[in-house]
Design a protein around this motif. Structure first.
Motif, PDB file in Angstrom:
ATOM      1  N   SER A 170       0.696  -1.405  -0.231  1.00  0.00           N
ATOM      2  CA  SER A 170      -0.114   0.325   0.313  1.00  0.00           C
ATOM      3  C   SER A 170       1.024   1.378  -0.184  1.00  0.00           C
ATOM      4  CB  SER A 170      -1.071  -0.203   1.035  1.00  0.00           C
ATOM      5  OG  SER A 170      -0.515   0.159   2.490  1.00  0.00           O
ATOM      6  N   ASP A 171      -0.074   2.330  -0.349  1.00  0.00           N
ATOM      7  CA  ASP A 171       1.121   3.866   0.333  1.00  0.00           C
ATOM      8  C   ASP A 171       1.809   3.739   0.527  1.00  0.00           C
ATOM      9  OD1 ASP A 171       0.303   4.113  -2.772  1.00  0.00           O
ATOM     10  OD2 ASP A 171      -1.407   5.246  -2.228  1.00  0.00           O
ATOM     11  N   ASP A 172       0.581   3.667   2.505  1.00  0.00           N
ATOM     12  CA  ASP A 172       1.446   4.270   3.230  1.00  0.00           C
ATOM     13  C   ASP A 172       2.427   2.882   3.869  1.00  0.00           C
ATOM     14  OD1 ASP A 172      -0.129   5.710   3.994  1.00  0.00           O
ATOM     15  OD2 ASP A 172      -1.983   4.513   5.250  1.00  0.00           O
ATOM     16  N   GLU A 173       2.382   1.695   3.611  1.00  0.00           N
ATOM     17  CA  GLU A 173       4.003   0.520   3.325  1.00  0.00           C
ATOM     18  C   GLU A 173       5.186   1.161   2.850  1.00  0.00           C
ATOM     19  OE1 GLU A 173       1.669  -3.497   4.541  1.00  0.00           O
ATOM     20  OE2 GLU A 173       1.710  -2.516   2.032  1.00  0.00           O
ATOM     21  N   LEU A 174       4.240   1.509   1.762  1.00  0.00           N
ATOM     22  CA  LEU A 174       5.565   1.940   0.497  1.00  0.00           C
ATOM     23  C   LEU A 174       6.416   3.608   1.154  1.00  0.00           C
ATOM     24  CD1 LEU A 174       4.234   1.868  -2.820  1.00  0.00           C
ATOM     25  CD2 LEU A 174       6.010   0.734  -2.016  1.00  0.00           C
ATOM     26  N   LYS A 175       6.178   4.571   1.776  1.00  0.00           N
ATOM     27  CA  LYS A 175       6.263   5.642   2.454  1.00  0.00           C
ATOM     28  C   LYS A 175       7.087   5.180   3.492  1.00  0.00           C
ATOM     29  CE  LYS A 175       2.043   8.785   0.562  1.00  0.00           C
ATOM     30  NZ  LYS A 175       1.547   9.479   1.654  1.00  0.00           N
ATOM     31  N   ASP A 176       6.292   4.338   3.919  1.00  0.00           N
ATOM     32  CA  ASP A 176       7.477   4.291   5.237  1.00  0.00           C
ATOM     33  C   ASP A 176       8.447   3.109   5.334  1.00  0.00           C
ATOM     34  OD1 ASP A 176       4.950   4.490   7.883  1.00  0.00           O
ATOM     35  OD2 ASP A 176       4.756   3.034   7.588  1.00  0.00           O
ATOM     36  N   GLN A 177       8.763   2.571   4.192  1.00  0.00           N
ATOM     37  CA  GLN A 177      10.240   1.864   2.858  1.00  0.00           C
ATOM     38  C   GLN A 177      10.458   2.848   3.073  1.00  0.00           C
ATOM     39  OE1 GLN A 177       9.275  -1.710   1.325  1.00  0.00           O
ATOM     40  NE2 GLN A 177      11.119  -2.387   1.004  1.00  0.00           N
ATOM     41  N   LEU A 178      10.400   3.633   2.747  1.00  0.00           N
ATOM     42  CA  LEU A 178      11.332   4.624   1.344  1.00  0.00           C
ATOM     43  C   LEU A 178      11.712   5.399   3.576  1.00  0.00           C
ATOM     44  CD1 LEU A 178      11.612   6.503  -1.208  1.00  0.00           C
ATOM     45  CD2 LEU A 178      10.128   7.635  -0.155  1.00  0.00           C
ATOM     46  N   ALA A 179      11.673   5.785   3.446  1.00  0.00           N
ATOM     47  CA  ALA A 179      11.948   6.745   4.468  1.00  0.00           C
ATOM     48  C   ALA A 179      13.394   5.894   5.361  1.00  0.00           C
ATOM     49  CB  ALA A 179      10.433   7.139   6.260  1.00  0.00           C
ATOM     50  N   SER A 180      12.618   4.674   5.521  1.00  0.00           N
ATOM     51  CA  SER A 180      13.519   3.844   6.381  1.00  0.00           C
ATOM     52  C   SER A 180      14.948   3.424   5.418  1.00  0.00           C
ATOM     53  CB  SER A 180      13.147   2.436   6.450  1.00  0.00           C
ATOM     54  OG  SER A 180      12.631   1.702   5.667  1.00  0.00           O
ATOM     55  N   LEU A 181      14.806   3.453   4.235  1.00  0.00           N
ATOM     56  CA  LEU A 181      16.126   3.234   3.284  1.00  0.00           C
ATOM     57  C   LEU A 181      16.734   4.112   3.129  1.00  0.00           C
ATOM     58  CD1 LEU A 181      14.041   1.035   0.197  1.00  0.00           C
ATOM     59  CD2 LEU A 181      15.973   0.504   1.929  1.00  0.00           C
ATOM     60  N   LYS A 182      15.823   5.687   3.222  1.00  0.00           N
ATOM     61  CA  LYS A 182      16.730   6.989   3.031  1.00  0.00           C
ATOM     62  C   LYS A 182      17.627   7.495   4.387  1.00  0.00           C
ATOM     63  CE  LYS A 182      13.904   9.719   0.282  1.00  0.00           C
ATOM     64  NZ  LYS A 182      12.882  10.725   0.016  1.00  0.00           N
ATOM     65  N   LYS A 183      16.888   6.481   5.791  1.00  0.00           N
ATOM     66  CA  LYS A 183      17.704   6.544   6.962  1.00  0.00           C
ATOM     67  C   LYS A 183      18.943   5.561   6.142  1.00  0.00           C
ATOM     68  CE  LYS A 183      14.528   7.987   9.630  1.00  0.00           C
ATOM     69  NZ  LYS A 183      13.996   7.556  11.478  1.00  0.00           N
ATOM     70  N   GLU A 184      18.590   4.593   5.955  1.00  0.00           N
ATOM     71  CA  GLU A 184      19.740   3.489   5.607  1.00  0.00           C
ATOM     72  C   GLU A 184      21.111   4.207   4.823  1.00  0.00           C
ATOM     73  OE1 GLU A 184      20.417  -1.384   4.493  1.00  0.00           O
ATOM     74  OE2 GLU A 184      18.263  -0.512   3.814  1.00  0.00           O
ATOM     75  N   GLY A 185      20.315   4.527   3.596  1.00  0.00           N
ATOM     76  CA  GLY A 185      21.550   4.643   2.220  1.00  0.00           C
ATOM     77  C   GLY A 185      22.007   6.154   3.534  1.00  0.00           C
ATOM     78  N   PHE A 186      21.794   7.211   3.981  1.00  0.00           N
ATOM     79  CA  PHE A 186      22.416   8.094   4.247  1.00  0.00           C
ATOM     80  C   PHE A 186      23.794   7.651   5.412  1.00  0.00           C
ATOM     81  CE2 PHE A 186      23.682  10.507   8.028  1.00  0.00           C
ATOM     82  CZ  PHE A 186      23.961  12.106   8.176  1.00  0.00           C
ATOM     83  N   ASN A 187      23.352   6.624   6.225  1.00  0.00           N
ATOM     84  CA  ASN A 187      23.972   5.340   6.846  1.00  0.00           C
ATOM     85  C   ASN A 187      25.604   4.927   6.143  1.00  0.00           C
ATOM     86  OD1 ASN A 187      23.007   6.397   9.431  1.00  0.00           O
ATOM     87  ND2 ASN A 187      21.731   4.544   9.592  1.00  0.00           N
ATOM     88  N   LEU A 188      24.796   4.491   4.557  1.00  0.00           N
ATOM     89  CA  LEU A 188      26.021   4.052   4.157  1.00  0.00           C
ATOM     90  C   LEU A 188      26.866   4.859   3.649  1.00  0.00           C
ATOM     91  CD1 LEU A 188      23.381   0.964   2.327  1.00  0.00           C
ATOM     92  CD2 LEU A 188      25.369   0.400   4.557  1.00  0.00           C
ATOM     93  N   ARG A 189      26.419   5.640   3.341  1.00  0.00           N
ATOM     94  CA  ARG A 189      27.388   6.569   2.962  1.00  0.00           C
ATOM     95  C   ARG A 189      27.644   7.446   4.119  1.00  0.00           C
ATOM     96  NH1 ARG A 189      22.570   8.650   0.880  1.00  0.00           N
ATOM     97  NH2 ARG A 189      22.819  10.033   1.939  1.00  0.00           N
ATOM     98  N   PHE A 190      27.631   7.649   4.994  1.00  0.00           N
ATOM     99  CA  PHE A 190      28.380   8.066   6.489  1.00  0.00           C
ATOM    100  C   PHE A 190      29.418   6.196   6.446  1.00  0.00           C
ATOM    101  CE2 PHE A 190      29.115  11.412   9.291  1.00  0.00           C
ATOM    102  CZ  PHE A 190      29.934  10.352  11.104  1.00  0.00           C
ATOM    103  N   GLN A 191      29.489   5.652   6.118  1.00  0.00           N
ATOM    104  CA  GLN A 191      29.913   4.875   6.667  1.00  0.00           C
ATOM    105  C   GLN A 191      31.121   4.803   5.783  1.00  0.00           C
ATOM    106  OE1 GLN A 191      28.616   0.645   6.952  1.00  0.00           O
ATOM    107  NE2 GLN A 191      27.159   1.582   8.852  1.00  0.00           N
ATOM    108  N   ALA A 192      30.906   4.941   4.317  1.00  0.00           N
ATOM    109  CA  ALA A 192      31.462   4.975   2.889  1.00  0.00           C
ATOM    110  C   ALA A 192      32.782   5.861   3.043  1.00  0.00           C
ATOM    111  CB  ALA A 192      31.433   4.948   1.909  1.00  0.00           C
ATOM    112  N   ALA A 193      32.590   6.811   3.307  1.00  0.00           N
ATOM    113  CA  ALA A 193      33.467   8.266   3.447  1.00  0.00           C
ATOM    114  C   ALA A 193      34.300   8.003   5.317  1.00  0.00           C
ATOM    115  CB  ALA A 193      32.327   9.357   4.298  1.00  0.00           C
ATOM    116  N   SER A 194      34.158   7.056   5.964  1.00  0.00           N
ATOM    117  CA  SER A 194      34.837   7.024   7.761  1.00  0.00           C
ATOM    118  C   SER A 194      35.661   5.667   6.868  1.00  0.00           C
ATOM    119  CB  SER A 194      34.111   7.307   8.813  1.00  0.00           C
ATOM    120  OG  SER A 194      33.038   5.712   8.369  1.00  0.00           O
ATOM    121  N   GLY A 195      34.972   5.119   6.116  1.00  0.00           N
ATOM    122  CA  GLY A 195      36.179   3.298   5.594  1.00  0.00           C
ATOM    123  C   GLY A 195      35.625   2.260   6.370  1.00  0.00           C
TER     124      GLY A 195
END
Length: 65
Positions: A10-35
């Motif tokens: 559903s749309d609500d499930e997609l919005k929730d998943q999108l928010a969690s994936l954006k957070k994960e993407g931020f954390n992954l970029r941060f980890q990549a920058a710090s090695g």
């Protein structure tokens, strides 16, 4: 994640998943920058899943109008 799996949610499930994936993407970029990132392929998977979700949400929005 496959597009058929995304379309089944559903749309609500997609919005929730999108928010969690954006957070994960931020954390992954941060980890990549710090090695500290071990699984570099996960960055690509997350970004592609985000794009898939956004595409399907946009398709639904256009179909509704």
């Amino acid at each position: 994640m496959k597009a058929t799996d995304v379309r089944a949610k559903s749309d609500d499930e997609l919005k929730d998943q999108l928010a969690s994936l954006k957070k994960e993407g931020f954390n992954l970029r941060f980890q990549a920058a710090s090695g500290q990132l071990e699984n570099t392929a996960r960055c690509r998977q997350v970004s592609r899943t985000i794009a898939c979700i956004k595409t399907i949400m946009n398709e639904r929005r256009r179909a509704a109008s």
